[in-house]
Design an enzyme around this catalytic site. Structure first.
Site, short mmCIF file in Angstrom:
data_model
loop_
_atom_site.label_atom_id
_atom_site.label_comp_id
_atom_site.label_asym_id
_atom_site.label_seq_id
_atom_site.Cartn_x
_atom_site.Cartn_y
_atom_site.Cartn_z
N CYS A 26 40.67 45.63 42.94
CA CYS A 26 40.23 46.78 42.38
C CYS A 26 40.05 47.77 43.46
CB CYS A 26 38.77 46.37 42.02
SG CYS A 26 37.67 45.63 43.39
N HIS A 560 31.75 54.10 41.42
CA HIS A 560 32.45 52.77 40.88
C HIS A 560 31.44 52.35 39.66
CE1 HIS A 560 32.89 48.59 40.82
NE2 HIS A 560 33.97 48.85 41.78
#
Length: 638
Positions: A26, A560
Site C-alpha cells: 500500500c 490515508h
C-alpha cells in the site's frame, strides 16, 4: 540507502521466496501472506535500517517502510523468480483464516480504543472529586459534589450505551441500533423491574434479574448477535421497507434475548472474571504481582492486554478498585527505567540522547518509543525491564495496592488513578520499578553502538522520497524528490469534514504509535477529500485509499482514507487528480463512498500526517473537535 540491498534483506528475513504466498503493498508497507509466519525473523527485520516497524494483522505479515515502499517493492519483485501478483479478493488473506485469538483481541481493541477518552475523562474527574473530598475542600452533601460525581459516574453507569455504539461501529452494523439496545436495558422501568427477588417473565419466558449498569460483557455479546440479525433481515427486506423493518425486528429479537439469556450469562462471566482476579490477588498477591507485573510488557507487545480492559473497567465499576492498573503502571515505569539505564551506560552520544528522551516519554506513560526503539533493540535492557516490573509487581501486590479510577495514561499523568488508601505503596512500587530496571540494565549491560557507527534509528521516511509508477497513477511528469533542507512552518488545513481524533485512536499501530509520522486523524462525515496544503500530489495509490503530497514549504504528507482499505482494490474510491498535479488548499483530490466502505467492514478514520517529522520540532493543534473542509487542522513548527 541501497533499496536493492534492503529488498534482498527483507526477502531473506521473511523466510525466502519459497515462504511467500503473496506480497502486495500500500502507501506505507509491504503486505506479505506467508506460508509460515514463524519462519520470518521479526527481531532482525525490526532492526534493519530502512524498516520502520513490523506487525502482524489479520493473517498478514506487514513490513512498514514508509514513503519509499514502491521502490522497495519493485526491487523485491525483481529479486523473485515467481509472480507475487495479488490474488482474487476472496483470497485476500492468502486463503488462511484469521487466528481466532487475534480476532478476539482485534475486536476488543477496536471496541475499547474509541471510548477510552470518555472513560479516561470521567475517571479523572472521579479522581479529582475523591481528592477534593479527602482534603475537605468539598462537602459530600453539596450540589457541586453531586454534579461533579454525576459527570464522573455518567460514562460508567451508562457504559452499555457507549459500548453499544462502539461495538456496532466495529462490527459494521448500525451504531444507533447498538445504542438503542444498551438504552433499553438501562431504562429506569427495566432497572426497577429486574430488581433481585422479583419474578419477571416475557411472553411466558422467565427473565433473570440482573443489573446492567456499568456492565461490559452483556452488551458486547448482544450487539455482536444483533449484527448478524440486522444483516440477515436486511438481505430479505425490500429496499422500500428496510428503514422500518430492519431496526424494528432487530430490537424486538435482541433486547428480549439479552434479558432472558445473554445478559445474565454475560453478567455471570463478567463477575466471574472480576471475582477470579480479586481472589488471585487476595490469596496469592505477591506471586500474582510477580507474574503479571513481569509479563505485562509482553502482553502489550502481543496485544493481549486488550483482553484485560473489560476486567479493569468491570472491577472499577462494580467494586470501586482494580489490581491490574497499578501493575500496568509499574511495567511502563520499568520500561522507562531501562531506557534511562541505557542512557547512563551507553558511550554513544546519539544513543544516550535517544534513550534519555524515550525514557522520559515512557515516564509519562507512552512506552512504545522506549520499548521498541531502545530496550528491545538492545535486548538485555528489555529483560531488565521485565525483571524490574516483576519485583515492583510483587511489592505492590503484597500490600494489595489498588487503582480507584480509570483515567489518563499509565504513567505520571495517571497518578490520580492510584490515589487512595494504598497510594504510598503505589509510589514506592513506581520508584522500585524505575530504579531496579535502571540498575539491572547497567549491570547486565548490552552491545553498545560504537560512536563511529551511525545508530540504526534512521527510517526510510527521513530520506528523499521518489514517486514510483508501481503504486501511483502517474506519468513521467511525476514530481521529483524533495531535497533535504530545513522546512518552513506548515499550516495544514482539514482535507475533509468530520470529527478530529488523536492518532492514538487509529486502530493501526503504524499510525497510533506515530511510526509513520505525526499529525491528527479525522472521522469523516462526508465522502470527499480536498487538499490541505498548497503543493504537489506526490503519489496516489492504485486502490485510491491513500494520497501523498509535498507542500510548497517542503512538508511531506500522507492522507490515508480508512484502515486496511487497500483490500477494497479501488472499489468505492474515485480519484480526481493524478500524481504530479499541482494543487491548492481546497482542491478536490478524492471522492469515496463512506457508507459502502463501512458496510464492507472497514473503518473510514483518516490519518492526516507529516511523514518528514525529522525536519519539524512540534505539531500544534488548532483545537477543533468538529471540523469542516479547509479549516485549520494543525500547524507543524519547524
Amino acid at each position: 540507502m541501497d533499496k536493492q540491498q534492503l529488498s534482498k534483506d527483507i526477502l531473506k528475513l521473511v523466510g525466502g521466496e519459497e515462504n511467500i504466498d503473496q506480497v502486495t503493498h500500500c502507501m506505507t508497507r509491504l503486505r506479505f501472506n506467508l506460508n509460515d509466519n514463524g519462519k520470518a525473523d521479526k527481531a532482525t527485520l525490526k532492526n534493519t535500517p530502512g524498516v520502520m516497524g513490523v506487525m502482524e494483522n489479520g493473517g498478514q505479515f506487514q513490513v512498514i517502510i514508509g514513503n519509499d515502499v514502491p521502490v522497495v517493492y519493485n526491487a523485491l519483485v525483481g529479486n523473485m523468480s515467481k509472480s507475487p501478483d495479488a490474488k482474487p479478493a476472496a483470497a485476500a488473506t492468502g486463503g488462511k483464516k484469521k487466528n481466532p485469538l487475534s480476532a478476539v483481541f482485534d475486536f476488543i481493541s477496536g471496541v475499547f480504543t474509541p471510548i477510552l477518552p470518555a472513560i479516561t475523562g470521567a475517571g479523572m474527574i472521579k479522581g479529582i472529586v475523591a481528592l477534593l473530598l479527602t482534603f475537605g475542600w468539598i462537602d459530600a452533601t453539596s450540589s457541586t459534589y453531586i454534579i461533579l460525581s454525576a459527570i464522573g459516574d455518567g460514562a460508567f453507569y451508562f457504559l452499555p450505551i457507549i459500548l453499544g455504539i462502539s461495538t456496532a461501529r466495529k462490527l459494521g452494523s448500525n451504531m444507533y441500533i447498538g445504542a438503542a439496545i444498551g438504552a433499553s436495558v438501562m431504562h429506569p422501568t427495566i432497572t426497577a423491574l429486574l430488581a433481585p427477588g422479583d419474578n419477571v417473565s416475557f411472553i411466558g419466558l422467565p427473565v433473570v434479574a440482573a443489573t446492567y449498569a456499568s456492565s461490559v460483557i452483556p452488551i458486547l455479546i448482544a450487539v455482536w448477535l444483533a449484527s448478524y440479525v440486522e444483516k440477515a433481515i436486511d438481505k430479505v427486506t425490500h429496499a422500500s421497507l428496510k428503514l422500518i423493518v430492519v431496526p424494528t425486528v432487530t430490537l424486538l429479537i435482541i433486547v428480549p434475548v439479552m434479558m432472558i439469556a445473554v445478559g445474565p450469562l454475560g453478567v455471570i462471566i463478567g463477575n466471574g472474571l472480576t471475582d477470579g482476579i480479586n481472589w488471585l490477588f487476595n490469596n496469592a498477591g505477591l506471586f500474582a504481582g510477580l507474574l503479571v507485573g513481569g509479563a505485562f510488557s509482553l502482553l502489550i507487545i502481543t496485544g493481549m492486554h486488550y483482553a484485560l480492559v473489560p476486567i479493569m473497567i468491570g472491577s472499577i465499576a462494580t467494586l470501586g478498585y482494580d489490581y491490574l492498573i497499578p501493575l500496568m503502571m509499574v511495567a511502563n515505569f520499568a520500561q522507562a527505567g531501562s531506557a534511562l539505564g541505557v542512557s547512563l551506560k551507553s558511550k554513544n552520544k546519539q544513543i544516550k540522547s535517544l534513550s534519555a528522551s524515550t525514557g522520559v516519554t515512557a515516564l509519562m506513560g507512552i512506552t512504545e518509543p522506549a520499548m521498541y526503539g531502545v530496550n528491545m533493540r538492545f535486548k538485555k535492557p528489555f529483560v531488565a525491564a521485565l525483571i524490574g516490573a516483576a519485583i515492583s509487581g510483587a511489592f505492590i501486590s503484597f500490600f494489595q495496592t489498588k487503582a480507584y479510577v480509570i483515567g489518563g495514561l499509565a504513567g505520571l499523568s495517571g497518578i490520580p488513578m492510584i490515589i487512595g488508601p494504598t497510594f504510598v505503596y503505589a509510589l514506592i512500587g513506581i520508584v522500585i520499578a524505575v530504579v531496579a530496571s535502571a540498575i539491572l540494565t547497567y549491570i547486565l549491560g548490552f552491545e553498545d553502538v560504537p560512536e563511529a557507527v551511525p545508530a540504526a534509528t534512521t527510517t526510510a521516511s527521513a530520506e528523499p522520497v521518489t514517486p514510483v509508477a508501481a503504486d501511483v497513477n502517474s506519468s513521467a511528469s511525476a514530481v521529483s524528490a524533495v531535497e533535504e533542507e530545513k522546512a518552513q512552518d506548515q499550516e495544514v488545513f482539514s482535507p475533509m469534514t468530520g470529527e478530529v481524533k488523536s492518532l492514538s485512536e487509529v486502530p493501526d499501530p503504524a499510525f497510533s504509535e506515530e511510526i509513520m509520522g505525526k499529525g491528527f486523524a479525522i472521522q469523516p462525515t462526508e465522502g470527499r477529500v480536498v487538499s490541505p496544503i498548497n503543493g504537489t500530489v506526490f503519489s496516489l495509490s492504485k486502490s485510491g485509499h491513500a494520497i501523498g503530497l509535498v507542500s510548497d514549504n517542503g512538508a511531506e504528507m500522507l492522507i490515508h482514507i480508512g484502515i486496511d482499505t487497500v483490500k477494497l482494490k479501488g472499489q468505492f474510491f474515485s480519484p480526481k487528480v493524478q500524481a504530479g498535479a499541482k494543487v491548492a488548499v481546497g482542491d478536490v483530490l478524492m471522492e469515496f463512498d463512506r457508507e459502502e466502505i463501512e458496510k464492507a467492514g472497514y473503518t473510514t478514520i483518516t490519518p492526516v500526517i507529516i511523514t518528514n517529522m525529522h525536519q519539524y520540532e512540534s505539531i500544534v493543534s488548532a483545537g477543533r473537535t468538529a471540523i469542516k473542509e479547509q479549516e485549520l487542522l494543525y500547524t507543524a513548527k519547524a
